[in-house]
Write an enzyme that holds these catalytic residues in place. Sequence first.
Site, PDB file in Angstrom:
ATOM      1  N   ASP A   1      -5.232 -29.317   8.326  1.00 33.85           N
ATOM      2  CA  ASP A   1      -4.174 -29.518   7.353  1.00 33.85           C
ATOM      3  C   ASP A   1      -2.975 -30.145   8.064  1.00 33.85           C
ATOM      4  O   ASP A   1      -2.934 -30.196   9.294  1.00 33.85           O
ATOM      5  CB  ASP A   1      -3.805 -28.173   6.719  1.00 33.85           C
ATOM      6  CG  ASP A   1      -2.773 -28.317   5.612  1.00 33.85           C
ATOM      7  OD1 ASP A   1      -2.825 -29.329   4.903  1.00 33.85           O
ATOM      8  OD2 ASP A   1      -1.930 -27.429   5.473  1.00 33.85           O
TER       9      ASP A   1
ATOM     10  N   ASP B   1      -2.975 -23.157   7.670  1.00 38.57           N
ATOM     11  CA  ASP B   1      -2.068 -22.017   7.777  1.00 38.57           C
ATOM     12  C   ASP B   1      -1.615 -21.460   6.441  1.00 38.57           C
ATOM     13  O   ASP B   1      -0.882 -20.476   6.410  1.00 38.57           O
ATOM     14  CB  ASP B   1      -0.830 -22.399   8.600  1.00 38.57           C
ATOM     15  CG  ASP B   1       0.154 -23.235   7.789  1.00 38.57           C
ATOM     16  OD1 ASP B   1      -0.314 -24.065   6.974  1.00 38.57           O
ATOM     17  OD2 ASP B   1       1.369 -23.067   7.957  1.00 38.57           O
TER      18      ASP B   1
ATOM     19  N   ASP C   1      -5.241 -23.270   2.032  1.00 35.40           N
ATOM     20  CA  ASP C   1      -6.265 -23.630   3.024  1.00 35.40           C
ATOM     21  C   ASP C   1      -7.395 -22.612   3.081  1.00 35.40           C
ATOM     22  O   ASP C   1      -8.437 -22.884   3.669  1.00 35.40           O
ATOM     23  CB  ASP C   1      -5.640 -23.749   4.420  1.00 35.40           C
ATOM     24  CG  ASP C   1      -4.591 -24.835   4.506  1.00 35.40           C
ATOM     25  OD1 ASP C   1      -4.812 -25.897   3.902  1.00 35.40           O
ATOM     26  OD2 ASP C   1      -3.551 -24.622   5.152  1.00 35.40           O
TER      27      ASP C   1
END
Length: 768
Positions: free
Chosen positions: A312, A509, A513
Amino acid sequence: MNATDMVRRRASEILFILVATGLAAGAVLRWTGTAAAGDLVWASVTVVAVVPAAWWVLDGLRHRRFGSDVIALLALAGTLAVGEHLAGAVIAAMLTGGRLLEERAGRRARRDLGALLSMAPRVAHRRTPDGLETIAVGRVVPGDRLLVRPGEVVPVDGQVEEGRAVLDESTLTGEPVPVEHTEGDGVRSGAVNSGSPFMLRATTDSDDSTYAGIVRLAREAAAESSPFVRLADRYAAFFLPVTLLLAAAAWWAAASPVRAVAVLVVATPCPLILAAPIAFVSGLSRCARRGVVVKGGDALERLAEARVLLFDKTGTVTAGHPVLSEVVTAPGRPDRDVLGFAASLDQVSPHVLATAIVRAARDRGSRLDAPSGVTEEPGKGVRGTVSGREVSVGKAGWAGEGDPVWVERMRDRAAARGLITVFVGVDGRLAGVLLLRDTVRPDAARTFRLLRRAGIERTVMVTGDRPAVAGPIAELVGADAVHAGQTPEGKVEVARAETARAATVMVGDGVNDAPALASAGVGVALGARGATAASETADVVITVDRLERLAETLAIARRTRSIARQSALLGMGLSLAAMLAAAFGYLAPAVGALLQEGIDLAAILGALRALGPGRDRSPRLRGDEADLVRRLDDEHRALRPRIDRLPALAERITGPDPRERDAAAGTVTGLLEDIADHEHRDEKLFYPAVARALGGSDPTGVMSRGHTEIADLARRVDLLIAESREHPDASDTATDLRAAIQELYAVLRLHFAQEEENYFVLADEPGA
């Protein structure tokens, strides 16, 4: 340690002491001339060991494991059958001692995980209208105001509301230096208050706090077993028929059962029984000491096989410490509604952007009310009630209805400046947008280079941001592909597609996700800012705010797997050689038993290598010098957000408002003083250590010249600030001051980046 573990430990110790004492007593009796009594003691010792060995075999069969202990049991029975009592007693001591060593090594390796469990907070001090009350930590709810006294453990995640928090976070991060947090900063449960009392606004309850999440992760990690342990059993399943065939052949060729027993004695597969599990538990322990919780050997081995990295953007390769750049209101909405409502709602949100929004509101003097009925939707945003109004913060479609042309214009504006958009809605209609700036982590580019070196062949960014924002950052870190504008469902599809082609690891995080982390081969959560759903679903949780630990963990995983295989295969190879020697009559059972003891010890000690770092021939700073680097690195991290404010301060310091000019000038002057102190420590302490490590005539000369340029620019800025105070209307002075601050900003950013790339890495512990 629970009661069952205590009983098992005591039983193992008693059994080993009994067997070792019997072995020694039999030797004394033989030496004093009573051979028959000595043989009887040795035979009794062998019988004593046969009982637990048989139980271990039956237990293995019950769990569908076959092979690891069978040869040991056959060897014990064989020595009894042919009267090789000394060999039987030595095997008994070897087997019981090996089991005891396995348990002790496992306890040592899990010690770092167990330390997390000992400091779980029990109570909290809640501020109420009637005063202060001490309650069980389980009664804390988001929004409570808590007093954290000196020496106490922070009970839940929250934000510093009053006072300055100086926290010992070593239990969470492994870093020994206390960390200072100012008002508005987020802090995590499990840290110890090593400073003065401070007030904390809770953002989670005890079950969802960072420390509770890490405790759950530690327990899961301790309970897991590695597939390599099962692979060791498969090795033993192959090893067993080879051993039996060789023993039978030796018996047939020599017409002596003693030859067969000698083969069985040296074939006892303790390298398989002990070496592989010890190596993987040692690898887990090493990861824990570096602030990384791996949920068992299974996850560690899958991580070692990874070839593709999915990641990400926000909070992963970016710093995750964004600052508010601008507030843009929708037509007809007052500014305070936008920032004030958003910050009030975000007080109880663990999202990486929430802290920045709350801090900005406090800095601007906005009134913050306690929210209620807060819910969070992965990939969309947060919603709740503030002062009787329904407030939504997140994506435009989630926040409320509004002018689509204005929304698109705001997105284009943010993309052109590399900013993040956070839309705010009140009572179902868009009230405005917050534009935040987030920078790439200083260690991001280096981490990706280390990952490539460790065997990652393909890197893919998977983010919900727009392509215009994600593309430049992906290019900066060297990503091979970018999937922008992804929903949580879209991230899952990308993770599944990549996993179908190769072993993957996904790093993220946030709540959005979590599904992708669960879908990838290995999910890695950056859990330094809170125990979110990402931490719960991930296989690996990095509890420190350092991306480079990802590359280090991958290196540890691959080294651990290699050591496990080396130890098992080396032990098997040596055993096979000894078996051949025994089959041809060169090893008596008693001598073979002693030789096998040495082989087992070598395999076990080899497995314990996974507890330490690997060989590393590059220059390194060790001991106090390495601690100095870490302290200076922490100073960089503290100074960098202040340096990033310089462009905005350059505009305020020459603006029309005298009070704003004075405040900006004071901020710049304070920053310059802190930078001067930092550079002085660099020159007097750090650079001499680097020069000794690197060698050469003047390896730090270029960087010292950078210090000279920074000092010269700082003097110019100080002089221009003084001149602008004397002549506030002088346009040429204002122009020069803005230019000097902008130039200082550029030089500081470049200099910090060069130090971090070239020098700070010298203190990193090698992971492979």
